[in-house]
Write a protein that holds these residues in place. Structure first.
Motif, PDB file in Angstrom:
ATOM      1  N   UNK A 102       0.853  -1.174   0.000  1.00 44.47           N
ATOM      2  CA  UNK A 102       0.000   0.000   0.000  1.00 44.47           C
ATOM      3  C   UNK A 102       0.897   1.235   0.000  1.00 44.47           C
ATOM      4  N   UNK A 103       0.837   1.971  -1.104  1.00 43.07           N
ATOM      5  CA  UNK A 103       1.551   3.233  -1.216  1.00 43.07           C
ATOM      6  C   UNK A 103       0.637   4.345  -0.731  1.00 43.07           C
ATOM      7  N   UNK A 104       1.168   5.207   0.134  1.00 40.91           N
ATOM      8  CA  UNK A 104       0.373   6.288   0.701  1.00 40.91           C
ATOM      9  C   UNK A 104       1.040   7.610   0.365  1.00 40.91           C
ATOM     10  N   UNK A 105       0.252   8.556  -0.108  1.00 42.29           N
ATOM     11  CA  UNK A 105       0.744   9.886  -0.459  1.00 42.29           C
ATOM     12  C   UNK A 105      -0.288  10.912  -0.023  1.00 42.29           C
ATOM     13  N   UNK A 106       0.004  12.177  -0.234  1.00 41.30           N
ATOM     14  CA  UNK A 106      -0.989  13.180   0.122  1.00 41.30           C
ATOM     15  C   UNK A 106      -0.572  14.586  -0.233  1.00 41.30           C
ATOM     16  N   UNK A 107      -1.578  15.430  -0.273  1.00 44.15           N
ATOM     17  CA  UNK A 107      -1.401  16.847  -0.568  1.00 44.15           C
ATOM     18  C   UNK A 107      -1.416  17.592   0.755  1.00 44.15           C
ATOM     19  N   UNK A 108      -0.264  18.169   1.120  1.00 45.90           N
ATOM     20  CA  UNK A 108      -0.155  18.983   2.330  1.00 45.90           C
ATOM     21  C   UNK A 108      -0.213  20.436   1.884  1.00 45.90           C
ATOM     22  N   UNK A 109      -1.230  21.155   2.356  1.00 45.19           N
ATOM     23  CA  UNK A 109      -1.387  22.574   2.003  1.00 45.19           C
ATOM     24  C   UNK A 109      -1.179  23.427   3.246  1.00 45.19           C
ATOM     25  N   UNK A 110      -0.407  24.511   3.075  1.00 43.29           N
ATOM     26  CA  UNK A 110      -0.213  25.438   4.184  1.00 43.29           C
ATOM     27  C   UNK A 110      -1.362  26.454   4.205  1.00 43.29           C
ATOM     28  N   UNK A 111      -1.330  27.390   5.143  1.00 46.40           N
ATOM     29  CA  UNK A 111      -2.390  28.379   5.295  1.00 46.40           C
ATOM     30  C   UNK A 111      -2.564  29.288   4.098  1.00 46.40           C
ATOM     31  N   UNK A 112      -1.529  29.406   3.261  1.00 49.16           N
ATOM     32  CA  UNK A 112      -1.598  30.235   2.057  1.00 49.16           C
ATOM     33  C   UNK A 112      -2.046  29.429   0.840  1.00 49.16           C
ATOM     34  N   UNK A 113      -2.341  28.138   1.025  1.00 46.37           N
ATOM     35  CA  UNK A 113      -2.783  27.299  -0.087  1.00 46.37           C
ATOM     36  C   UNK A 113      -1.659  26.678  -0.887  1.00 46.37           C
TER      37      UNK A 113
END
Length: 136
Positions: free
Chosen positions: A15-26
């Motif tokens: 299982x490969x896990x990834x993600x989009x981490x967005x800061x307060x400025x987008x």
């Protein structure tokens, strides 16, 4: 005996896990991965789930190991079957602490990017995750 046979014959998945981490400025956290193919080294924080770990825990661990940042995993963004015996899971997350320091064994560079100004050599699937708000 039957149990042993079933265990040997049962499919085993990575299982490969990834993600989009967005800061307060987008802006989106992107990493230049040392071991990814030349010309496609930029991408989202990613890794493989360990036995007994939830996928949310996997993603938070991978971000921490690769960047030193702590994240709050918000929601699942995408699930798909991958190559051969692999499943891919993507999340949306936000930074909640830590200090940016890249793991130089795995990561060449890290930075925050505007979603409209991503590196040219970002993984195509990761570009889609970023541009669709984490959903593909």
């Amino acid at each position: 005996m039957l149990r042993k046979w079933v265990r040997r014959r049962r499919a085993r998945f990575m299982v490969g896990v990834t993600g989009v981490v967005r800061d307060g400025a987008g802006r989106v956290l992107l990493l230049k991965h040392r071991f990814w193919p030349e010309g496609r080294q930029w991408g989202l924080p990613s890794g493989y789930a360990n036995k007994g770990e939830t996928f949310e825990e996997t993603f938070a661990r991978e971000v921490r190991e690769e960047t030193g940042l702590e994240v709050r995993v918000r929601r699942i963004a995408h699930v798909k079957s991958g190559f051969q015996m692999r499943m891919e899971v993507a999340y949306e997350a936000e930074p909640v602490g830590g200090t940016m320091r890249v793991n130089s064994f795995e990561i060449l560079e890290a930075g925050w990017f505007d979603p409209d100004d991503l590196p040219d050599d970002i993984q195509p699937e990761h570009r889609l995750l970023v541009s669709h708000g984490g959903r593909v």
